[in-house]
Design an enzyme around this catalytic site. Structure first.
Site, short mmCIF file in Angstrom:
data_model
loop_
_atom_site.label_atom_id
_atom_site.label_comp_id
_atom_site.label_asym_id
_atom_site.label_seq_id
_atom_site.Cartn_x
_atom_site.Cartn_y
_atom_site.Cartn_z
N ARG A 192 -28.84 89.04 75.16
CA ARG A 192 -28.95 89.88 73.97
C ARG A 192 -30.35 90.47 73.94
NH1 ARG A 192 -26.75 84.90 72.50
NH2 ARG A 192 -24.55 84.95 71.89
N LYS A 238 -29.42 82.62 70.00
CA LYS A 238 -29.11 82.62 68.57
C LYS A 238 -29.08 81.20 68.04
CE LYS A 238 -25.82 85.29 67.14
NZ LYS A 238 -24.49 85.95 67.01
N HIS A 253 -26.02 95.90 74.01
CA HIS A 253 -24.90 94.97 74.11
C HIS A 253 -23.82 95.45 75.08
CE1 HIS A 253 -24.47 91.17 72.06
NE2 HIS A 253 -23.17 91.30 72.04
N ARG A 268 -23.94 93.56 78.23
CA ARG A 268 -23.37 92.21 78.11
C ARG A 268 -21.86 92.27 78.26
NH1 ARG A 268 -25.01 87.27 75.80
NH2 ARG A 268 -23.46 86.19 74.52
N HIS A 297 -21.69 81.38 74.88
CA HIS A 297 -20.92 81.33 73.64
C HIS A 297 -20.77 79.90 73.18
CE1 HIS A 297 -18.86 85.46 74.49
NE2 HIS A 297 -20.00 85.59 73.84
N TYR A 314 -12.33 89.17 75.69
CA TYR A 314 -12.28 89.75 77.03
C TYR A 314 -10.93 89.50 77.70
CZ TYR A 314 -17.25 90.05 76.23
OH TYR A 314 -18.48 90.34 75.68
#
Length: 416
Positions: free
Chosen positions: A263, A287, A359, A362, A385, A394
């Site tokens: 990110r 994050k 993004h 990514r 994730h 995806y």
């Protein structure tokens, strides 16, 4: 006001006790890479300051708040109107240097009486940082929604917080979702729940209104994640590479985005000490204050080495810094979106969506991995994730996998 002529006539060497600090200040600027013209301007400012100190006969213990204020007025007032902004900036910087060296004291700021809303903000900020561990950007948005809700419910001055009812919460959400550009995500309810948890936790409300915040029903996303093909990604990477410091920096940043699917905030948060060159790994500050160590791709590592050796300056321990003196770290990650938009313009490629954001690289990495046979779990590991649900978007690109579970199309004579 002290006469400019007297300041000009004063010998700067007369205030001998200030000269070591003045020389150290100029040496620090020179070490940061300031050009000779800029150094002369700072030297001129320091000369005026020392001259003013000499005219006033100030000693080591005399540079207190009131004297600093008067010196500031004298020096800036003796400058031409067009140059006052720059003189004020340079002078403030020199004064901060003297304060850090403990030979000057800034004026004491007048005591500020906080309003009820400011006191509430102060407590809310401590709660979000210490109890929730949220980032600065998330805390900022939480404060914004608190302001909006309090203004909606009470006006300019907050009233009795126990008067807030579930109807107020619903009415507020209906208002912000009925404008010209209504929110289409779950951000407002999430921030409201955080606020009500704080109010109840701190004892400012007698009842917990978290359950009064309705859940926002959102239709499932039907569009596919926007992505670029491998060839387009390589074109973008090649377009930012050049032999100047900016080109070396941008090339290294874009490679990290494309190869590791980082990110944008994660890229600008990388520090020099985060790279383990012997093990070939890099620490990613993700994050939720999560730290993950990832393998550093060879081409990205070579680009970082090239940037450190030939294009990076300044004392900061942050890896990617501004190309302008004093080479400070970036305030936010907007530089990456600007860089990517420039890369699209140079290559003539059409962005996969109207908004050009980092993004997309990514998503491109995840889509390319899926088409090369990687499982969703493997993609989730690379993208870091925390929930497998985040990776399932995806699956829409896995045509063969979807074909295996699709029902047969009705044939002639069958039931549709």
């Amino acid at each position: 006001m002290t006469s400019p002529d007297k300041m000009a006539e004063a010998d700067p060497r007369a205030a001998g006790w200030l000269q070591p600090y003045r020389q150290r200040f100029l040496e620090d600027l020179r070490a940061l890479g300031y050009k000779p013209w800029t150094l002369r301007r700072y030297e001129e400012m320091a000369f005026r300051f020392c001259a003013a100190v000499e005219v006033r006969g100030l000693g080591v213990d005399d540079l207190d708040g009131s004297q600093i204020e008067q010196l500031h007025v004298d020096i800036v007032g003796a400058t031409t109107t067009a140059a006052r902004t720059y003189m004020r900036f340079r002078l403030n910087r020199f004064i901060k240097h003297l304060v850090a060296a403990r030979v000057a004291r800034l004026p004491e700021p007048p005591p500020k009486v906080l309003t009820a809303l400011e006191l509430l903000h102060h407590e809310y900020d401590a709660y979000l940082r210490n109890q929730r561990g949220l980032s600065d950007s998330t805390i900022y948005h939480c404060h914004c929604f608190m302001d909006r809700f309090m203004t909606f419910r009470f006006g300019e001055t907050p009233g009795n917080l126990n008067d807030i009812s579930p109807d107020d919460v619903v009415a507020f959400l209906c208002k912000i979702r009925s404008g010209d550009k209504p929110y289409r995500d779950k951000t407002p309810p999430s921030h409201l729940r955080a606020m009500f948890r704080f109010l109840f936790w701190s004892g400012k409300t007698k009842r917990d209104l978290v359950n009064a915040v309705p859940r926002v029903a959102l239709p499932p996303q039907s569009h596919l994640p926007r992505y670029l093909g491998p060839e387009a990604v390589e074109q973008l990477i090649a377009s930012v590479k050049s032999d100047d410091p900016v080109g070396r920096r941008n090339h290294a940043m874009l490679l990290l985005l494309a190869r590791l699917g980082l990110r944008a905030p994660e890229v600008i948060a990388i520090q020099l000490d985060d790279i383990d060159w012997r093990a070939g790994t890099i620490l990613i500050r993700g994050k939720g204050k999560q730290h993950d160590r990832m393998p550093l791709p060879e081409d990205a590592g070579e680009a970082i080495v090239d940037y450190i050796r030939n294009g990076r300056y300044g004392p900061s321990r942050i890896l990617f810094v501004s190309s302008k003196v004093p080479y400070l770290p970036f305030v936010d990650a907007a530089i990456l979106n600007v860089m990517l938009r420039g890369a699209f313009d140079r290559t003539g490629l059409k962005p996969p969506q109207k908004y050009v954001g980092s993004h997309v690289l990514r998503h491109s990495l995840a889509t390319d991995m899926l088409r090369k046979g990687a499982s969703l779990d493997e993609i989730g590991d690379v993208l870091r994730h925390r929930s497998r649900v985040s990776t399932t978007i995806y699956a829409k690109h896995d045509i063969e996998g979807l074909r295996s579970i699709a029902r047969e199309w009705p044939t002639q004579g069958g039931r549709s």
